[in-house]
Write an enzyme that holds these catalytic residues in place. Structure first.
Site, PDB file in Angstrom:
ATOM      1  N   GLN A 129       0.845  -1.056  -0.097  1.00 55.29           N
ATOM      2  CA  GLN A 129      -0.151  -0.008   0.154  1.00 55.29           C
ATOM      3  C   GLN A 129       0.871   1.329  -0.032  1.00 55.29           C
ATOM      4  OE1 GLN A 129      -2.257   0.497   3.709  1.00 55.29           O
ATOM      5  NE2 GLN A 129      -3.632   1.806   2.895  1.00 55.29           N
ATOM      6  N   GLY A 130       0.672   1.977  -1.288  1.00 55.70           N
ATOM      7  CA  GLY A 130       1.668   3.257  -1.185  1.00 55.70           C
ATOM      8  C   GLY A 130       0.711   4.467  -0.982  1.00 55.70           C
ATOM      9  N   TYR A 131       0.373   4.646   0.106  1.00 51.88           N
ATOM     10  CA  TYR A 131      -0.403   5.797   0.781  1.00 51.88           C
ATOM     11  C   TYR A 131       0.350   7.022   1.253  1.00 51.88           C
ATOM     12  CZ  TYR A 131      -5.404   4.183   0.028  1.00 51.88           C
ATOM     13  OH  TYR A 131      -6.393   3.522  -0.594  1.00 51.88           O
ATOM     14  N   SER A 132       1.070   6.578   2.628  1.00 52.29           N
ATOM     15  CA  SER A 132       1.565   7.713   3.408  1.00 52.29           C
ATOM     16  C   SER A 132       3.038   8.025   2.725  1.00 52.29           C
ATOM     17  CB  SER A 132       1.859   7.173   4.783  1.00 52.29           C
ATOM     18  OG  SER A 132       1.012   6.360   5.375  1.00 52.29           O
ATOM     19  N   SER A 164       4.272  -1.196   4.648  1.00 54.06           N
ATOM     20  CA  SER A 164       4.425  -2.657   5.065  1.00 54.06           C
ATOM     21  C   SER A 164       4.669  -3.615   3.965  1.00 54.06           C
ATOM     22  CB  SER A 164       3.157  -2.793   6.044  1.00 54.06           C
ATOM     23  OG  SER A 164       2.986  -2.062   7.008  1.00 54.06           O
ATOM     24  N   GLU A 247      -9.659  -1.375   4.812  1.00 54.83           N
ATOM     25  CA  GLU A 247      -8.488  -1.598   5.893  1.00 54.83           C
ATOM     26  C   GLU A 247      -9.039  -1.543   7.266  1.00 54.83           C
ATOM     27  OE1 GLU A 247      -5.443   1.340   5.360  1.00 54.83           O
ATOM     28  OE2 GLU A 247      -4.221   0.397   6.936  1.00 54.83           O
TER      29      GLU A 247
HETATM   30  C1  LIG Z   1       3.049  -0.381  11.714  1.00 55.97           C
HETATM   31  C2  LIG Z   1       2.680   0.622  10.614  1.00 55.97           C
HETATM   32  C3  LIG Z   1       2.363   0.184   9.541  1.00 55.97           C
HETATM   33  C4  LIG Z   1       1.904   0.948   8.302  1.00 55.97           C
HETATM   34  N1  LIG Z   1       1.847   0.757   7.167  1.00 55.97           N
HETATM   35  C5  LIG Z   1       1.463   1.485   6.256  1.00 55.97           C
HETATM   36  C6  LIG Z   1       1.368   1.134   4.826  1.00 55.97           C
HETATM   37  O1  LIG Z   1       1.467  -0.249   4.578  1.00 55.97           O
HETATM   38  N2  LIG Z   1       1.213   1.844   3.898  1.00 55.97           N
HETATM   39  C7  LIG Z   1       0.949   3.399   4.061  1.00 55.97           C
HETATM   40  O2  LIG Z   1       0.570   4.134   3.095  1.00 55.97           O
HETATM   41  N3  LIG Z   1       1.277   3.726   5.390  1.00 55.97           N
HETATM   42  C8  LIG Z   1       1.300   3.009   6.319  1.00 55.97           C
HETATM   43  N4  LIG Z   1       1.568   3.067   7.637  1.00 55.97           N
HETATM   44  C9  LIG Z   1       1.470   4.861   7.991  1.00 55.97           C
HETATM   45  C10 LIG Z   1       0.063   5.364   8.626  1.00 55.97           C
HETATM   46  O3  LIG Z   1      -0.962   5.382   7.998  1.00 55.97           O
HETATM   47  C11 LIG Z   1       0.503   6.659   9.133  1.00 55.97           C
HETATM   48  O4  LIG Z   1       1.727   6.400   9.951  1.00 55.97           O
HETATM   49  C12 LIG Z   1      -0.636   7.359   9.997  1.00 55.97           C
HETATM   50  O5  LIG Z   1      -1.452   7.425   9.038  1.00 55.97           O
HETATM   51  C13 LIG Z   1      -0.065   8.675  10.731  1.00 55.97           C
HETATM   52  O6  LIG Z   1       0.426   9.418   9.965  1.00 55.97           O
HETATM   53  P1  LIG Z   1       2.190   9.838  10.042  1.00 55.97           P
HETATM   54  O7  LIG Z   1       2.967   8.836  10.631  1.00 55.97           O
HETATM   55  O8  LIG Z   1       2.431  10.835   9.165  1.00 55.97           O
HETATM   56  O9  LIG Z   1       1.789  11.048  11.661  1.00 55.97           O
HETATM   57  P2  LIG Z   1       1.307  12.434  11.465  1.00 55.97           P
HETATM   58  O10 LIG Z   1      -0.065  12.437  10.777  1.00 55.97           O
HETATM   59  O11 LIG Z   1       2.487  13.394  11.275  1.00 55.97           O
HETATM   60  O12 LIG Z   1       0.653  12.579  13.172  1.00 55.97           O
HETATM   61  C14 LIG Z   1       1.646  12.827  14.128  1.00 55.97           C
HETATM   62  C15 LIG Z   1       0.510  13.199  15.226  1.00 55.97           C
HETATM   63  O13 LIG Z   1      -0.180  14.243  15.193  1.00 55.97           O
HETATM   64  C16 LIG Z   1      -1.637  13.859  15.346  1.00 55.97           C
HETATM   65  N5  LIG Z   1      -2.331  14.604  14.327  1.00 55.97           N
HETATM   66  C17 LIG Z   1      -2.417  14.720  13.120  1.00 55.97           C
HETATM   67  N6  LIG Z   1      -3.427  15.290  12.438  1.00 55.97           N
HETATM   68  C18 LIG Z   1      -4.244  15.757  13.501  1.00 55.97           C
HETATM   69  C19 LIG Z   1      -5.355  16.444  13.723  1.00 55.97           C
HETATM   70  N7  LIG Z   1      -6.193  16.972  12.398  1.00 55.97           N
HETATM   71  N8  LIG Z   1      -6.017  16.568  14.731  1.00 55.97           N
HETATM   72  C20 LIG Z   1      -5.427  15.772  15.896  1.00 55.97           C
HETATM   73  N9  LIG Z   1      -4.482  15.319  15.921  1.00 55.97           N
HETATM   74  C21 LIG Z   1      -3.847  15.121  14.757  1.00 55.97           C
HETATM   75  C22 LIG Z   1      -1.524  12.325  15.229  1.00 55.97           C
HETATM   76  O14 LIG Z   1      -2.800  11.731  15.685  1.00 55.97           O
HETATM   77  C23 LIG Z   1      -0.058  12.005  15.785  1.00 55.97           C
HETATM   78  O15 LIG Z   1      -0.372  11.670  17.030  1.00 55.97           O
HETATM   79  C24 LIG Z   1       1.871   2.600   8.757  1.00 55.97           C
HETATM   80  C25 LIG Z   1       2.062   3.050  10.038  1.00 55.97           C
HETATM   81  C26 LIG Z   1       2.528   1.985  11.066  1.00 55.97           C
HETATM   82  C27 LIG Z   1       2.777   2.704  12.454  1.00 55.97           C
END
Ligand SMILES: Cc1cc2nc3c(=O)[nH]c(=O)nc-3n(C[C@H](O)[C@H](O)[C@H](O)COP(=O)(O)OP(=O)(O)OC[C@H]3O[C@@H](n4cnc5c(N)ncnc54)[C@H](O)[C@@H]3O)c2cc1C
Length: 415
Positions: A129-132, A164, A247
């Site tokens: 999954q290429g989202y983040s 992942s 998901e």
């Molecule tokens: C084990 C694991 C597997 C993953 N696998 C994949 C994958 O296969 N493919 C993929 O694309 N992604 C994957 N992810 C990514 C995951 O979707 C993101 O980590 C997640 O969406 C959070 O984004 P971020 O890490 O950029 O944190 P940020 O968005 O930078 O958030 C940082 C902090 O700010 C808070 N925050 C942000 N915006 C708000 C708001 N509007 N209101 C209140 N609080 C807020 C968040 O809750 C968090 O505490 C994975 C993550 C993990 C940990």
């Protein structure tokens, strides 16, 4: 909420139990009872068994290799598999079958469905999954990985992160920015891209547990055929949201069983370690018990709606926030029961970084320490707890929406 199943459920349950009895060893205790290399062999064999019996994608139409089961039958299969401690699929299937396959059934062209769905089932195509991206996690609409049409191919440049199982995949579904001048959610295209090409580089990320389950993925003039767009060009946001529903969903039937099995192991751990009479530990165990019971009833509520033809909506965020926060506290309790032994973990460790350790896993320090560390990520992946609460506030409780500072085009937002 209805806690009873319709009468026809019992007969189908017996059928599934008979299937399990036929295909599992008589002394089967759950996949967690196997050492990691034996587990890997079992998982591959089991996947083949499911594939040959149309159970790898029970809900898909038979013409694409699915089981064509009714909603009730799917729920029963999921429950019985969870109780028996066997996986419903393996590894990258989470992405290829549960997420992408279900999304293609809704959004894909006939050519895409008849090409990609059977290949996801056969295991020929392994997806990730290429989202983040580094600047687009919770704020996914901010993504900047660019795709430009060049003749009959898309050319992709940019970076994804936290991908992942990207190191085991040969295909990636990737959200790309195709119109920087449109508002940020409107210029995104959902592309299917082969990874086995020089323009795609996968770099592993080491996790707190020492494992490397996720990766960074870099695209440098990577190419994919023009017809590999799912939905419309610039209209990928709606497709992306459909996929996120798959998901976060599917958990209501299995999670309460999975967490109950884990709680039984935790109770056993307290007894084994002579901590079951400690009033403080007992109080915390009782807290865990009440939470797992609440999870069971939350599950019934979702299933009642599901069986009545209502797919899980934004309220599935309650479930996601609930189990992931519960799990951090429960695994923390395991650490306190283990005491200093938890600092020197030994024995079988969890085979994957997601949710509980496998059913039947030993009460080893390796298992619980790994689970404790992995549980930290539960409140992040599939949407953080804060984001789930925003969804609940805005979409379920109807509270005022968060102020948005980025109303113009994506390119004018300084991204
Ligand atoms: C084990 C694991 C597997 C993953 N696998 C994949 C994958 O296969 N493919 C993929 O694309 N992604 C994957 N992810 C990514 C995951 O979707 C993101 O980590 C997640 O969406 C959070 O984004 P971020 O890490 O950029 O944190 P940020 O968005 O930078 O958030 C940082 C902090 O700010 C808070 N925050 C942000 N915006 C708000 C708001 N509007 N209101 C209140 N609080 C807020 C968040 O809750 C968090 O505490 C994975 C993550 C993990 C940990």
């Amino acid at each position: 909420m209805n806690v009873r199943y319709p009468p026809e459920a019992a007969a189908y349950r017996e059928k599934v139990q008979a299937f399990l009895a036929e295909h599992l060893p008589s002394d089967w205790k759950g996949i967690g009872a196997l050492e990691l290399d034996a587990r890997e062999r079992f998982e591959a064999d089991w996947r083949r068994t499911l594939y040959e019996n149309g159970l790898l994608a029970p809900s898909w139409p038979a013409e694409y290799g699915g089981g064509g089961l009714s909603v009730l039958e799917q729920v029963i299969v999921a429950e019985e598999f969870a109780r028996a401690g066997v996986p419903p699929r393996s590894g990258n299937d989470l992405f290829g079958i549960q997420m992408l396959g279900n999304t293609l059934l809704e959004w894909g062209t006939e050519e895409q469905k008849s090409h990609f769905l059977p290949r996801a089932l056969s295991g020929e195509d392994l997806w990730c999954q290429g989202y983040s991206e580094p600047n687009a996690g919770s704020d996914l609409g901010n993504l900047g990985c660019r795709a430009v049409l060049d003749g009959d191919e898309w050319v992709i440049n940019g970076q994804k992160i936290w991908t992942s199982l990207g190191h085991r995949a040969n295909w990636i579904f990737v959200l790309t920015r195709t119109n920087p001048d449109a508002p940020k959610h409107r210029g995104i295209t959902f592309l299917l891209c082969p990874m086995d090409q020089p323009g795609v580089e996968v770099r592993p990320i080491r996790m707190i547990s020492g494992e490397s389950e996720f990766n960074e993925v870099f695209f440098t003039d990577a190419r994919t055929p023009a017809e590999n767009v799912v939905g419309t060009v610039d209209g990928g946001w709606a497709v992306a949201m459909t996929l996120l529903g798959y998901e976060r969903g599917e958990a209501a039937a299995t999670m309460p069983i999975q967490f109950r099995l884990e709680l039984d192991r935790l109770l056993e751990l307290a007894r084994e370690r002579g901590r079951a009479d400690d009033p403080h530990i007992r109080q915390r165990l009782a807290w865990c018990y009440t939470k797992v019971e609440i999870m069971r009833f939350l599950g019934y509520r979702t299933l009642t709606g599901f069986l009545a033809g209502r797919p899980p909506g934004p309220e599935s965020s309650i479930f996601k926030a609930f189990w992931s926060e519960y799990h951090q506290i429960a695994s923390n309790l395991a650490m306190d029961i283990l005491g200093p032994d938890a600092l020197v973990p030994t024995g079988r460790r969890p085979a994957t970084a997601f949710q509980t350790d496998d059913p039947g896993a030993p009460n080893s320090t390796g298992s619980w320490t790994g689970t404790f560390l992995n549980a930290r990520a539960g409140t992040i992946y599939a949407g953080t707890s804060q984001v789930q609460r925003n969804i609940l506030g805005e979409m379920v409780l109807g509270l005022p929406k968060e102020p948005r500072a980025d109303q113009g085009s994506w390119s004018s937002s300084g991204a």
